[in-house]
Enzyme design. Sequence first.
Site, PDB file in Angstrom:
ATOM      1  NE  ARG A 234     -10.321  -3.892  22.412  1.00  0.00           N
ATOM      2  CZ  ARG A 234      -9.125  -3.408  22.698  1.00  0.00           C
ATOM      3  NH1 ARG A 234      -8.036  -4.055  22.294  1.00  0.00           N
ATOM      4  NH2 ARG A 234      -8.992  -2.299  23.383  1.00  0.00           N
ATOM      5  CD  GLU A 263      -8.401 -10.308  25.575  1.00  0.00           C
ATOM      6  OE1 GLU A 263      -8.063  -9.342  26.279  1.00  0.00           O
ATOM      7  OE2 GLU A 263      -8.127 -10.407  24.373  1.00  0.00           O
ATOM      8  CG  HIS A 282      -5.064  -8.182  24.552  1.00  0.00           C
ATOM      9  ND1 HIS A 282      -6.418  -8.062  24.438  1.00  0.00           N
ATOM     10  CD2 HIS A 282      -4.542  -7.132  23.866  1.00  0.00           C
ATOM     11  CE1 HIS A 282      -6.721  -6.973  23.730  1.00  0.00           C
ATOM     12  NE2 HIS A 282      -5.584  -6.396  23.376  1.00  0.00           N
TER      13      HIS A 282
END
Length: 316
Positions: A234, A263, A282
Amino acid sequence: MSNATHPVIIVTGADLAQQALDLLAGYEVVYAGKTPTEDDMVALCRAHNPVAIIVRYGKVGAAVMDAAPALKVISKHGSGTDTIDKVAAKARGIEVVAAVGANAAAVAEQALALLLACAKSVVALDTRMHAGHWDKATHKSLELGGRTVGLVGLGAIGLRFAKMADALGMRVIGFDPFAKNLPAYVQAVDLETIWRESDAISLHCPLTDDNRGMLNAATLAQCKLGVIVVNTARGGLIDEAALLAAVRSGQVMAAGLDSFAVEPMTAGHPFQGEKNFILSPHIGGVTSDAYVNMGVGAAKNLLAVLARAPHAVAVA
């Protein structure tokens, strides 16, 4: 209210693996799309009163839960549940479950790819080669064999990565207060030892209020000069301004990052165009295999909760 004759499951995404949908036959599956806002989710919940939500993208908080009185379970399409308000869920008697380990292989492989890309200057050399350069006489890569990798988090992903790092001949040290029965090739240490002894650090832990910004100016200063930082967990685990300064100064040789504080990353982010940053959007857990594994895991988990709910939902 929905006119559906079957109980509704909302997916905060645009799709779900067919294998998962097969398990959910008898339920109506409603998709919220890839970028659902809280208002979108509240409206969908009011319209359909779902018994379950599968979380792929976006957040699920108290307002969404309150718009769905029939809601019994929130099931994460993956392992990280930090986008779900677990306190609010518990207060409302809603279970939160995760498909732990479903994407472990995928994420661990991405972490290894980022580590190798940093150590071997893969991206920079590729760019130079395409521009017509031949840097053999001036370039030296870093050899990982014999060096120490420090892992923060020794769950399914961290241990999968540890096994690969051990196969490379690396010394593996790890910090995880909850890990038990570690394999012989992983040495449990405290965080101070991770910072002090690691040639590379890879983060594999969930984000909590206690570890937010754990990699910051103070902890980066404790690290070896030229450490490599990898994060496939994260973004909030890292103070991004401090990491940028550390890479620019050479305290951090390179950073391989698959997750970010905000994000999706927007244009003008300080990391963009910065050398010695290798970035991916990601996608560590996004493989065709993991997509199926996470969907099936999320479906099985929510079905198990619904089966034992006080007023179990009957499906055709």
